[in-house]
Design a protein around this motif. Sequence first.
Motif, PDB file in Angstrom:
ATOM      1  N   TYR A 591     -12.676   7.220  -3.498  1.00 22.31           N
ATOM      2  CA  TYR A 591     -11.313   7.693  -3.730  1.00 22.31           C
ATOM      3  C   TYR A 591     -10.307   6.720  -3.101  1.00 22.31           C
ATOM      4  CZ  TYR A 591      -7.029  10.101  -2.362  1.00 22.31           C
ATOM      5  OH  TYR A 591      -5.715  10.406  -2.108  1.00 22.31           O
ATOM      6  N   ALA A 592     -10.570   6.313  -1.857  1.00 21.87           N
ATOM      7  CA  ALA A 592      -9.654   5.378  -1.189  1.00 21.87           C
ATOM      8  C   ALA A 592      -9.594   4.057  -1.946  1.00 21.87           C
ATOM      9  CB  ALA A 592     -10.107   5.151   0.249  1.00 21.87           C
ATOM     10  N   ARG A 593     -10.746   3.600  -2.404  1.00 17.80           N
ATOM     11  CA  ARG A 593     -10.780   2.344  -3.157  1.00 17.80           C
ATOM     12  C   ARG A 593     -10.002   2.478  -4.464  1.00 17.80           C
ATOM     13  NH1 ARG A 593     -15.838   2.174  -4.194  1.00 17.80           N
ATOM     14  NH2 ARG A 593     -16.567   0.969  -2.397  1.00 17.80           N
ATOM     15  N   SER A 594     -10.126   3.630  -5.121  1.00 19.72           N
ATOM     16  CA  SER A 594      -9.463   3.816  -6.413  1.00 19.72           C
ATOM     17  C   SER A 594      -7.939   3.848  -6.265  1.00 19.72           C
ATOM     18  CB  SER A 594      -9.958   5.099  -7.080  1.00 19.72           C
ATOM     19  OG  SER A 594      -9.556   6.243  -6.360  1.00 19.72           O
ATOM     20  N   VAL A 595      -7.459   4.419  -5.160  1.00 23.09           N
ATOM     21  CA  VAL A 595      -6.010   4.415  -4.922  1.00 23.09           C
ATOM     22  C   VAL A 595      -5.518   2.973  -4.772  1.00 23.09           C
ATOM     23  CG1 VAL A 595      -4.158   5.130  -3.380  1.00 23.09           C
ATOM     24  CG2 VAL A 595      -6.046   6.697  -3.865  1.00 23.09           C
ATOM     25  N   TRP A 596      -6.238   2.189  -3.999  1.00 22.70           N
ATOM     26  CA  TRP A 596      -5.867   0.787  -3.820  1.00 22.70           C
ATOM     27  C   TRP A 596      -5.905   0.040  -5.157  1.00 22.70           C
ATOM     28  CZ3 TRP A 596      -8.515  -3.808  -4.687  1.00 22.70           C
ATOM     29  CH2 TRP A 596      -7.897  -4.964  -4.191  1.00 22.70           C
ATOM     30  N   THR A 597      -6.953   0.274  -5.934  1.00 24.00           N
ATOM     31  CA  THR A 597      -7.082  -0.402  -7.233  1.00 24.00           C
ATOM     32  C   THR A 597      -5.918  -0.059  -8.153  1.00 24.00           C
ATOM     33  OG1 THR A 597      -9.500  -0.356  -7.039  1.00 24.00           O
ATOM     34  CG2 THR A 597      -8.578  -0.683  -9.250  1.00 24.00           C
ATOM     35  N   LEU A 598      -5.513   1.219  -8.121  1.00 23.25           N
ATOM     36  CA  LEU A 598      -4.419   1.659  -8.988  1.00 23.25           C
ATOM     37  C   LEU A 598      -3.117   0.931  -8.678  1.00 23.25           C
ATOM     38  CD1 LEU A 598      -3.507   3.739 -11.158  1.00 23.25           C
ATOM     39  CD2 LEU A 598      -2.967   5.296  -9.273  1.00 23.25           C
ATOM     40  N   TYR A 599      -2.906   0.587  -7.415  1.00 21.33           N
ATOM     41  CA  TYR A 599      -1.622   0.012  -7.010  1.00 21.33           C
ATOM     42  C   TYR A 599      -1.685  -1.487  -6.728  1.00 21.33           C
ATOM     43  CZ  TYR A 599       0.485   4.628  -6.570  1.00 21.33           C
ATOM     44  OH  TYR A 599       0.993   5.865  -6.836  1.00 21.33           O
ATOM     45  N   LYS A 600      -2.852  -2.101  -6.824  1.00 18.87           N
ATOM     46  CA  LYS A 600      -2.981  -3.474  -6.330  1.00 18.87           C
ATOM     47  C   LYS A 600      -2.150  -4.496  -7.115  1.00 18.87           C
ATOM     48  CE  LYS A 600      -7.181  -4.770  -8.924  1.00 18.87           C
ATOM     49  NZ  LYS A 600      -8.562  -5.269  -8.783  1.00 18.87           N
ATOM     50  N   LYS A 601      -1.870  -4.229  -8.411  1.00 18.77           N
ATOM     51  CA  LYS A 601      -1.105  -5.191  -9.206  1.00 18.77           C
ATOM     52  C   LYS A 601       0.345  -4.776  -9.406  1.00 18.77           C
ATOM     53  CE  LYS A 601      -5.032  -7.118 -11.739  1.00 18.77           C
ATOM     54  NZ  LYS A 601      -5.632  -7.404 -13.077  1.00 18.77           N
ATOM     55  N   LYS A 602       0.723  -3.635  -8.794  1.00 20.74           N
ATOM     56  CA  LYS A 602       2.096  -3.179  -8.945  1.00 20.74           C
ATOM     57  C   LYS A 602       2.981  -3.874  -7.921  1.00 20.74           C
ATOM     58  CE  LYS A 602       0.789   1.177 -11.072  1.00 20.74           C
ATOM     59  NZ  LYS A 602       0.933   2.655 -11.100  1.00 20.74           N
ATOM     60  N   THR A 603       4.247  -4.066  -8.290  1.00 23.10           N
ATOM     61  CA  THR A 603       5.103  -4.932  -7.488  1.00 23.10           C
ATOM     62  C   THR A 603       6.256  -4.203  -6.791  1.00 23.10           C
ATOM     63  OG1 THR A 603       6.408  -5.427  -9.470  1.00 23.10           O
ATOM     64  CG2 THR A 603       4.591  -6.933  -8.925  1.00 23.10           C
ATOM     65  N   GLY A 604       6.480  -2.956  -7.127  1.00 27.32           N
ATOM     66  CA  GLY A 604       7.569  -2.219  -6.495  1.00 27.32           C
ATOM     67  C   GLY A 604       7.352  -2.089  -4.996  1.00 27.32           C
ATOM     68  N   HIS A 605       8.455  -1.917  -4.263  1.00 25.89           N
ATOM     69  CA  HIS A 605       8.370  -1.865  -2.798  1.00 25.89           C
ATOM     70  C   HIS A 605       7.502  -0.693  -2.351  1.00 25.89           C
ATOM     71  CE1 HIS A 605       9.409  -2.161   1.403  1.00 25.89           C
ATOM     72  NE2 HIS A 605       9.900  -0.924   1.393  1.00 25.89           N
ATOM     73  N   GLU A 606       7.772   0.496  -2.848  1.00 27.26           N
ATOM     74  CA  GLU A 606       6.983   1.667  -2.447  1.00 27.26           C
ATOM     75  C   GLU A 606       5.538   1.531  -2.920  1.00 27.26           C
ATOM     76  OE1 GLU A 606       6.862   6.401  -3.405  1.00 27.26           O
ATOM     77  OE2 GLU A 606       8.790   5.556  -2.786  1.00 27.26           O
ATOM     78  N   GLU A 607       5.355   0.977  -4.109  1.00 26.81           N
ATOM     79  CA  GLU A 607       4.002   0.791  -4.631  1.00 26.81           C
ATOM     80  C   GLU A 607       3.193  -0.161  -3.751  1.00 26.81           C
ATOM     81  OE1 GLU A 607       4.991   1.413  -9.374  1.00 26.81           O
ATOM     82  OE2 GLU A 607       5.289  -0.535  -8.415  1.00 26.81           O
ATOM     83  N   GLN A 608       3.837  -1.178  -3.261  1.00 27.82           N
ATOM     84  CA  GLN A 608       3.157  -2.099  -2.357  1.00 27.82           C
ATOM     85  C   GLN A 608       2.824  -1.423  -1.029  1.00 27.82           C
ATOM     86  OE1 GLN A 608       2.160  -5.594  -2.666  1.00 27.82           O
ATOM     87  NE2 GLN A 608       2.210  -4.744  -4.737  1.00 27.82           N
TER      88      GLN A 608
END
Length: 656
Positions: A591-608
């Motif tokens: 689950y922790a890995r999947s959260v990171w994967t979901l956001y790893k290519k996003k560039t927004g400040h909160e997303e990072q």
Amino acid sequence: MVPITGSAQVDHTLYPDGQVEEGTYGGTQLALTEMFERIGRSYQSFFDVLAIEPTIPQAIPFHEKGNMYRFSNGDDGFPPHLDVIPKKEQVSQYTLFSALALVQTKLLVQKIIPSKSITGRFADDLKARAINAERDAIAGAPYRGNTIADIEKLNRSDRKTGTDVMRGLNIGDLPDWYSDARFAQQQFTGTNPTTITLASSDWLSKFKSAAEKQSKTDVLELLSSADPKSMYVQDCSYFRDAVKVGPTEILRSDGDEGDRFCCAAVSLFQLHEDGKFHPVAVVIDYKGSMDASVTIFNKRLIPSVPTDSEATDWAWRYAKTCAQVSDWIRHEVAIHLVHTHMIEEVVIVSTHRCIPETHPVFRLLSPHSLRTLSLNAGARETLVPAIIFDLIGIEGQQPFDFVQHAFKTFNFVGGYIPNDLSRRGFPLEELDTPKFKNYAYARNMAQMWLLLRTFVASMLALAYETDKQVAEDKPIEAWYKEIQTMGQIPTFPRIRTLDDLTDAVTMCIHIASPQHTAVNYLQNFYQAFVIAKPAALCSAPPTKLSVLEAFTEKDLVAALPINRPREWLLSAQVPWLLSYRVADENNLINYARSVWTLYKKKTGHEEQQVKAISNIFYNDLRNLIIKFNQHSRDMDEGTIPYTVMDPSSTAVSILI
């Protein structure tokens, strides 16, 4: 520690020939397994159709969720839960649901597990066929024998496929499974490591009084000289109050294969400074006072006394069996069913009713509700009333009263791990001392709670900067009020600060993930060898100490579900089904890995920021694997390894 590593390899010290026979329950095992799978598929399919637990996520307007997620009215005897029967105008859906689940699964339960509720010639034929088919299919019947040794021998040869964290092994594989050491260790790392509690001065006084009455000077000396903070109890004395009967009423139920009896045992233990945990006394069935009850003291008052006589001390072995029977019902019905499944369902339903899907709290909790509602619906309809309630030594309305008592006495804030451990006599700041080295559950859970809370706090900090923002958040206010009122959990906190919210959300995740894992996935190891922890006694507990002290092996065998094929089959099969190892895609670390994967290519400040928080969470969980393995190695040599809470084995939600 004993050489049970949890690996896929069979341990040759336990199985000299290196072989574990698989499928020995033959057609009966397969039929039961298929039944439970059908139950699960039926409810999952129906909930999928209603979009309650959709396979493909659906955008449902928040204002419609109030009609989809409604609390039951309590007429089924269970605490508040999702009302799965649609309104009158939705008759077609109810018909579908009935065909898929209610009718199908009830008939399956009756055919595969015939009971006294089915009458007539057809019923007799079903019962005969079931028993004969079982006897034909089984390579040796594991419930047959005249002695304990007979059952031990058959346990080694009659082995189901290893699908759990212990790879199919069970406690009966160990030659000293009945010993004081094994009995005591289960209070710390068994199926129910959550209720062992520091003995009150009242209980210590009661045990001293019993010792004095029996002229046990050595016991009196021990109880008088011991540090009160070293004495602990497993206290099931409340059972009769819970099921609303008088203090001396016999707890029994009428079964197809004979009467079953429940007992309200109280066990006294001493925790020594070197970590040795030792049973001192057992009240086999507390009946309102020590004078009305039978109390027996261990002949071995300290762990260093030779164990040569343990195997033939039948009176003491019987007393420990009474304690295990009490713990079976307390664990299975109160701790497992109510304090995880049913409490979490209230949280899930209230979350859907009160919090929009875009809200940070909904996003945090949603992954931890995976499949729980449909699973619980199936359990309420079949597993609990048709099987669990049909194994225990209370009947009629009493099992439902027991459930309601467990629900009404649940303390949500008191269950926060720091609060719970401190209240029960396990100070967090002392858990790494030698005295507590064998309480791996507590040591693991203290660190898991801190890690979860850190993750939750970091995620919530992205949405809230001040306590005022939390206090003025209308969905949060509606949420906690809904849980307190409609959900009937008044101990859920009134959330006014960010810390309040962080603790509450952490507790919701804790119940669904590490707590349920800890009390669920070791059931096969400790309960599949049925005589080690039976669901009920098969003969009434003695009412006089002199009768108990005269017990022989024959008396103990008579109290166990030996030569009761139906009770044995269900008692062994259910924990096997409930202990299936969590699939990798559904464990906490994934689950922790999947959260990171979901956001790893996003560039927004909160997303990072989410990406960074989830990366820390993932790495922290990986470090916990190392720490938890060390906690297991820290335990005394000969202790069964404690690996069930490994983050790669911890389910993300209540999945089974």
